[in-house]
Design an enzyme around this catalytic site. Sequence first.
Site, PDB file in Angstrom:
ATOM      1  N   ASN A  48      51.024  51.924  50.318  1.00 35.87           N
ATOM      2  CA  ASN A  48      50.783  53.372  50.375  1.00 35.87           C
ATOM      3  C   ASN A  48      51.200  53.910  51.740  1.00 35.87           C
ATOM      4  O   ASN A  48      51.702  53.171  52.576  1.00 35.87           O
ATOM      5  CB  ASN A  48      49.303  53.670  50.071  1.00 35.87           C
TER       6      ASN A  48
ATOM      7  N   ASP B 100      44.174  49.494  45.486  1.00 40.42           N
ATOM      8  CA  ASP B 100      43.119  49.225  44.505  1.00 40.42           C
ATOM      9  C   ASP B 100      43.508  48.097  43.552  1.00 40.42           C
ATOM     10  O   ASP B 100      42.654  47.415  43.010  1.00 40.42           O
ATOM     11  CB  ASP B 100      42.820  50.498  43.711  1.00 40.42           C
TER      12      ASP B 100
ATOM     13  N   PRO C 188      39.602  43.157  45.289  1.00 37.39           N
ATOM     14  CA  PRO C 188      38.181  43.203  45.650  1.00 37.39           C
ATOM     15  C   PRO C 188      37.908  44.483  46.436  1.00 37.39           C
ATOM     16  O   PRO C 188      38.780  44.979  47.157  1.00 37.39           O
ATOM     17  CB  PRO C 188      38.017  41.976  46.559  1.00 37.39           C
ATOM     18  N   ASP C 189      36.715  45.039  46.280  1.00 38.66           N
ATOM     19  CA  ASP C 189      36.344  46.220  47.061  1.00 38.66           C
ATOM     20  C   ASP C 189      35.701  45.715  48.357  1.00 38.66           C
ATOM     21  O   ASP C 189      34.571  45.221  48.354  1.00 38.66           O
ATOM     22  CB  ASP C 189      35.371  47.103  46.269  1.00 38.66           C
ATOM     23  N   ILE C 190      36.447  45.826  49.450  1.00 37.78           N
ATOM     24  CA  ILE C 190      36.026  45.214  50.718  1.00 37.78           C
ATOM     25  C   ILE C 190      34.743  45.856  51.241  1.00 37.78           C
ATOM     26  O   ILE C 190      33.774  45.176  51.573  1.00 37.78           O
ATOM     27  CB  ILE C 190      37.168  45.340  51.762  1.00 37.78           C
TER      28      ILE C 190
ATOM     29  N   LYS D  87      31.175  58.128  45.947  1.00 39.75           N
ATOM     30  CA  LYS D  87      31.516  56.844  46.598  1.00 39.75           C
ATOM     31  C   LYS D  87      30.418  56.400  47.551  1.00 39.75           C
ATOM     32  O   LYS D  87      30.120  55.213  47.665  1.00 39.75           O
ATOM     33  CB  LYS D  87      32.834  56.981  47.370  1.00 39.75           C
TER      34      LYS D  87
ATOM     35  N   LYS E 127      29.020  52.846  46.405  1.00 38.19           N
ATOM     36  CA  LYS E 127      29.357  51.696  47.251  1.00 38.19           C
ATOM     37  C   LYS E 127      28.227  51.349  48.223  1.00 38.19           C
ATOM     38  O   LYS E 127      28.397  50.495  49.082  1.00 38.19           O
ATOM     39  CB  LYS E 127      30.653  51.985  48.023  1.00 38.19           C
TER      40      LYS E 127
HETATM   41  O1  PMT Z   1      46.275  55.641  58.297  1.00 36.02           O
HETATM   42  P1  PMT Z   1      46.555  57.131  58.448  1.00 36.02           P
HETATM   43  O2  PMT Z   1      47.990  57.471  58.162  1.00 36.02           O
HETATM   44  O3  PMT Z   1      46.076  57.662  59.766  1.00 36.02           O
HETATM   45  O4  PMT Z   1      45.728  57.896  57.311  1.00 36.02           O
HETATM   46  C1  PMT Z   1      44.345  57.889  57.334  1.00 36.02           C
HETATM   47  C2  PMT Z   1      43.754  57.703  55.942  1.00 36.02           C
HETATM   48  C3  PMT Z   1      44.075  58.921  55.086  1.00 36.02           C
HETATM   49  C4  PMT Z   1      44.290  56.450  55.279  1.00 36.02           C
HETATM   50  C5  PMT Z   1      42.206  57.543  56.169  1.00 36.02           C
HETATM   51  O5  PMT Z   1      41.732  58.696  56.805  1.00 36.02           O
HETATM   52  C6  PMT Z   1      41.488  57.329  54.852  1.00 36.02           C
HETATM   53  O6  PMT Z   1      41.112  58.241  54.149  1.00 36.02           O
HETATM   54  N1  PMT Z   1      41.254  56.028  54.518  1.00 36.02           N
HETATM   55  C7  PMT Z   1      40.657  55.603  53.242  1.00 36.02           C
HETATM   56  C8  PMT Z   1      41.679  55.660  52.157  1.00 36.02           C
HETATM   57  C9  PMT Z   1      41.147  55.139  50.847  1.00 36.02           C
HETATM   58  O7  PMT Z   1      41.561  54.112  50.422  1.00 36.02           O
HETATM   59  O8  PMT Z   1      40.199  55.846  50.336  1.00 36.02           O
HETATM   60  P2  PMT Z   1      39.460  55.446  48.935  1.00 36.02           P
HETATM   61  O9  PMT Z   1      38.755  56.675  48.565  1.00 36.02           O
HETATM   62  O10 PMT Z   1      40.429  54.872  47.982  1.00 36.02           O
HETATM   63  O11 PMT Z   1      38.447  54.303  49.364  1.00 36.02           O
HETATM   64  C10 PMT Z   1      37.099  54.550  49.702  1.00 36.02           C
HETATM   65  C11 PMT Z   1      36.623  53.560  50.732  1.00 36.02           C
HETATM   66  O12 PMT Z   1      36.623  52.247  50.179  1.00 36.02           O
HETATM   67  C12 PMT Z   1      37.480  53.487  51.987  1.00 36.02           C
HETATM   68  O13 PMT Z   1      36.622  53.308  53.094  1.00 36.02           O
HETATM   69  C13 PMT Z   1      38.353  52.259  51.764  1.00 36.02           C
HETATM   70  O14 PMT Z   1      38.726  51.634  53.007  1.00 36.02           O
HETATM   71  C14 PMT Z   1      37.409  51.371  50.971  1.00 36.02           C
HETATM   72  N2  PMT Z   1      38.058  50.449  50.033  1.00 36.02           N
HETATM   73  C15 PMT Z   1      38.783  50.921  48.986  1.00 36.02           C
HETATM   74  C16 PMT Z   1      39.310  50.034  48.074  1.00 36.02           C
HETATM   75  C17 PMT Z   1      39.126  48.642  48.265  1.00 36.02           C
HETATM   76  N3  PMT Z   1      39.622  47.773  47.422  1.00 36.02           N
HETATM   77  N4  PMT Z   1      38.409  48.215  49.313  1.00 36.02           N
HETATM   78  C18 PMT Z   1      37.869  49.079  50.192  1.00 36.02           C
HETATM   79  O15 PMT Z   1      37.229  48.651  51.176  1.00 36.02           O
END
Ligand code: PMT
Length: 403
Positions: free
Chosen positions: A213, A282, A308-310, A340, A344
């Site tokens: 991404n 994901d 896995p969801d870290i 979330k 989570k």
């Molecule tokens: O890196 P940059 O270019 O500066 O951009 C910043 C950003 C937009 C990436 C950052 O600000 C941001 O929003 N990061 C989270 C992106 C994301 O994956 O969001 P999510 O809504 O899909 O995930 C929710 C949370 O679960 C996040 O804290 C993510 O790190 C965590 N996660 C998600 C999926 C997974 N398999 N494991 C996780 O730990």
Amino acid sequence: MSSLTNKRVLLGITGGIAAYKSAELVRALKTAGAEVRVVMTSAAREFITPLTLQALSGNPVHHSLLDPEAEAGMGHIELARWADLMIIAPASADFIARLAAGMGNDLLTTLCLASNAPLALAPAMNQAMWRDTATQQNIQQLLSRSEKKPLIWGPAAGEQACGDVGPGRMLEPLELARLAAEQFASGALAGKTLLITAGPTREAIDPVRYISNHSSGKMGYALAEAARDAGARVILVSGPVNLPCPRAVERISVSSADEMLAAVQARINDCQIMIGAAAVADYKVASVAGQKIKKSADEMILTLIKNPDIIATVAALPNKPFVVGFAAETNDVENYARDKLKRKNLDMIVANDVSRSDIGFNSDDNAVTLFWAEQQQALPLASKHQVARGIIAAIATRLQEKP
Ligand code: PMT
């Protein structure tokens, strides 16, 4: 806002209707424990009396550069040296122009030239004046300085005193006081170890191709720097990015979500705080080809399975640290973020609207809202470094409040 205790804030007030809010700002800074001295331009004194500000700050108000009596008390150079932080609120278009030109034609501009304290401007003016090319060029000119680059706090958008609607409203006094407190938040995480995930993950398809991404890592790296500056020991688990490792930060470089999880699990027991800023893929490819896939067919179907969801794995630990997630959303930001937060089992979530091209993925700026329990706090559009300092300050405050 305890970080403001005994801090010396020099508040400059310039001529604009928002000057009446400066009285409230003095109160907010004083309530937070700061010592406040006020300097007014002559135009500011048309909007609010020095007596009001003297009564609220508990100190004489300064306004003239060539006043022998004032110079006999605290001279302008002494005043410039006295300040730990200078805030100009409201900062008018005229003042910003004079500052950009390096002028010293009144007490306030002279103080800005003479002081080495961080300088924050809270612009306030009519929306057309804010949008005007000259004002925007002056702001850019100030922001392009390599030294003594001011912080620009605001402006907010909304209904204006003149009846116009748009950007140009001064940020509310409490918001300005909170931003001031952030400047002194250093040390707030002393003794804590904090783990941050940053950047994208790459999920291999074959030895030469992958799914990923647009995350650049800028947000996560800015958080690592802000946490380090707040006194924390920082472990940065980073996906592949083009950023140097921040000074005094331990970086563990990974590629896939599985590798990221393994690196996090290996270190999380040492940590009191975890921030998940990484954009973790994901899904991963169910079966990674051992050799480069040949493009023989017109169509190719990849079977993906969930990664896995870290962050959820960490938040499910019996002895879990304070866990802060990010929510990258394109619509219905609050609902999805709150969902979330709960699902989570996080302690806080930072929601960013990634449908906008000026913030979120790969940009230098961000604008986020923090959600925890039933509460929320907006951090307005600013550089990712400034936003990161706000997030770290909010985490430090929540940790102090935790039993
Ligand atoms: O890196 P940059 O270019 O500066 O951009 C910043 C950003 C937009 C990436 C950052 O600000 C941001 O929003 N990061 C989270 C992106 C994301 O994956 O969001 P999510 O809504 O899909 O995930 C929710 C949370 O679960 C996040 O804290 C993510 O790190 C965590 N996660 C998600 C999926 C997974 N398999 N494991 C996780 O730990």
